[in-house]
Scaffold this active site. Structure first.
Site, short mmCIF file in Angstrom:
data_model
loop_
_atom_site.label_atom_id
_atom_site.label_comp_id
_atom_site.label_asym_id
_atom_site.label_seq_id
_atom_site.Cartn_x
_atom_site.Cartn_y
_atom_site.Cartn_z
N ASP A 154 0.82 -1.21 0.00
CA ASP A 154 0.00 0.00 0.00
C ASP A 154 0.85 1.26 0.00
O ASP A 154 2.07 1.21 0.22
CB ASP A 154 -0.95 -0.01 1.22
CG ASP A 154 -0.26 -0.43 2.53
OD1 ASP A 154 0.99 -0.38 2.60
OD2 ASP A 154 -0.97 -0.80 3.48
N ASP A 200 -7.05 -2.32 13.93
CA ASP A 200 -8.45 -2.66 13.65
C ASP A 200 -8.58 -3.96 12.85
O ASP A 200 -9.63 -4.26 12.30
CB ASP A 200 -9.14 -1.50 12.91
CG ASP A 200 -8.50 -1.20 11.54
OD1 ASP A 200 -7.54 -1.90 11.16
OD2 ASP A 200 -8.97 -0.26 10.87
N HIS A 208 -6.81 -4.78 10.14
CA HIS A 208 -6.59 -4.69 8.69
C HIS A 208 -5.29 -5.35 8.26
O HIS A 208 -4.33 -5.43 9.02
CB HIS A 208 -6.68 -3.24 8.18
CG HIS A 208 -5.57 -2.32 8.59
ND1 HIS A 208 -5.76 -0.97 8.78
CD2 HIS A 208 -4.24 -2.52 8.80
CE1 HIS A 208 -4.62 -0.41 9.09
NE2 HIS A 208 -3.67 -1.32 9.11
N GLU A 248 -9.48 -1.80 5.38
CA GLU A 248 -10.18 -1.44 6.61
C GLU A 248 -11.44 -2.28 6.79
O GLU A 248 -11.88 -2.95 5.83
CB GLU A 248 -10.52 0.06 6.55
CG GLU A 248 -9.29 0.97 6.44
CD GLU A 248 -8.45 1.04 7.72
OE1 GLU A 248 -8.29 0.00 8.39
OE2 GLU A 248 -7.96 2.13 8.04
C1 GLP Z 1 -0.13 0.20 8.54
C2 GLP Z 1 0.05 -0.63 7.28
C3 GLP Z 1 -0.27 -2.07 7.53
C4 GLP Z 1 0.47 -2.55 8.78
C5 GLP Z 1 0.05 -1.75 9.97
C6 GLP Z 1 0.71 -2.22 11.27
O1 GLP Z 1 -1.47 0.49 8.79
N1 GLP Z 1 -0.76 -0.17 6.17
O2 GLP Z 1 0.11 -2.83 6.40
O3 GLP Z 1 0.20 -3.89 9.00
O4 GLP Z 1 0.43 -0.42 9.68
O5 GLP Z 1 1.48 -1.22 11.82
P1 GLP Z 1 2.47 -1.38 13.05
O6 GLP Z 1 3.40 -2.46 12.71
O7 GLP Z 1 3.12 -0.05 13.15
O8 GLP Z 1 1.61 -1.72 14.22
#
Ligand code: GLP
Length: 263
Positions: A67, A134, A136, A141
């Site tokens: 993404d 959440d 995802h 989402e």
């Molecule tokens: C973002 C990314 C996700 C990732 C998530 C987890 O939202 N788009 O792909 O899994 O962060 O983040 P963190 O590892 O900082 O908790």
């Protein structure tokens, strides 16, 4: 689905990096799906170490990130392109690194182009994943269609909050929309490897892994994937019911014989 529980976040990230390394050595032209987020930082650190220490060579790999934010330039400190440049692409040679272009004039066309590019590369062999607060995966989402493809997605206020630290701590500075591979795109990869660490993720991890498959927790769709492994630390495993069985599998299955130093 398989869950592997390791003592701490570093060991969990090391296992993920070692699995990537093993796959790249078996297939130097591997198509890798990459994820961002704080959890993944250690994985890229380990891969760079494996490159330095053991000559791990990804110079023939193509990579596709899950993404990218819409509306910030590639060199913005909060962009995922910048994250990847800083943590991986500038530190070891990657054959062809690809991310969606969140500045494209035609965003729908950019999403179609990204899907076509993945298909032209022969599909994703190994997809790395983190888990959002959440539930995802990518930026899929809650209520994302479980058959969705790469598209634009509005981020939830919870996600803006979660990702604010990368934007000076202010959720209002986080872009409201992103391009993300769809859940269907992710499920098409031949192997999925999700890394989840920390007590804050324990409840949502239990829903994703042991709860019902629901668009409310898009990571739960990974239960449909024929080869999905979830690597977690002890803190993240706190809400799981099947811990004894997961530990038994890691200790006994031949696939894991070379990794027992991490247990
Ligand atoms: C973002 C990314 C996700 C990732 C998530 C987890 O939202 N788009 O792909 O899994 O962060 O983040 P963190 O590892 O900082 O908790």
């Amino acid at each position: 689905m398989e869950v592997i529980i390791l003592p701490d976040p570093q060991k969990a990230a090391t296992l993920v990096a070692r699995i990537v390394a093993r796959e790249v050595r078996a297939d130097p032209g591997l198509v890798l799906g990459l994820a961002t987020g704080r959890t993944m930082e250690r994985v890229y650190g380990e891969l760079v170490e494996l490159h330095r220490r053991e000559g791990l060579d990804c110079s023939r790999c193509t990579t596709f990130n899950l993404d990218e934010y819409i509306g910030i330039p590639a060199d913005h400190p909060g962009s995922y392109r910048r994250y990847m440049e800083d943590l991986l692409f500038s530190r070891m040679k990657i054959g062809r690194p690809c991310l969606p272009d969140g500045m494209a004039a035609d965003l729908a066309g950019e999403c179609r182009r990204y899907e076509a590019e993945i298909a032209r590369a022969g599909g994703i062999g190994l997809q790395l994943l983190g888990l959002g607060a959440d539930g995802h995966i990518g930026f899929n989402e809650p209520l994302s269609a479980l058959r969705s493809r790469t598209r634009e997605k509005a981020l939830t206020p919870a996600t803006l909050e979660q990702n604010a630290p990368m934007f000076g701590g202010d959720p209002a500075q986080v872009p409201r929309r992103a391009i993300t591979m769809g859940v269907g795109t992710i499920l098409d990869s031949r192997r999925c490897l999700m890394l989840v660490t920390g007590a804050a993720k324990a409840a949502i991890l239990a829903q994703a892994v042991e709860g019902p498959i629901t668009a409310m927790v898009t990571a739960s769709a990974l239960q449909l994937h024929p080869k999905c492994q979830v690597v977690v630390d002890v803190a993240a495993s706190a809400g799981l019911k099947g811990v004894d069985y997961y530990r038994w599998v890691f200790a006994n299955e031949p696939e894991w014989a070379g990794f027992q130093d991490l247990a």
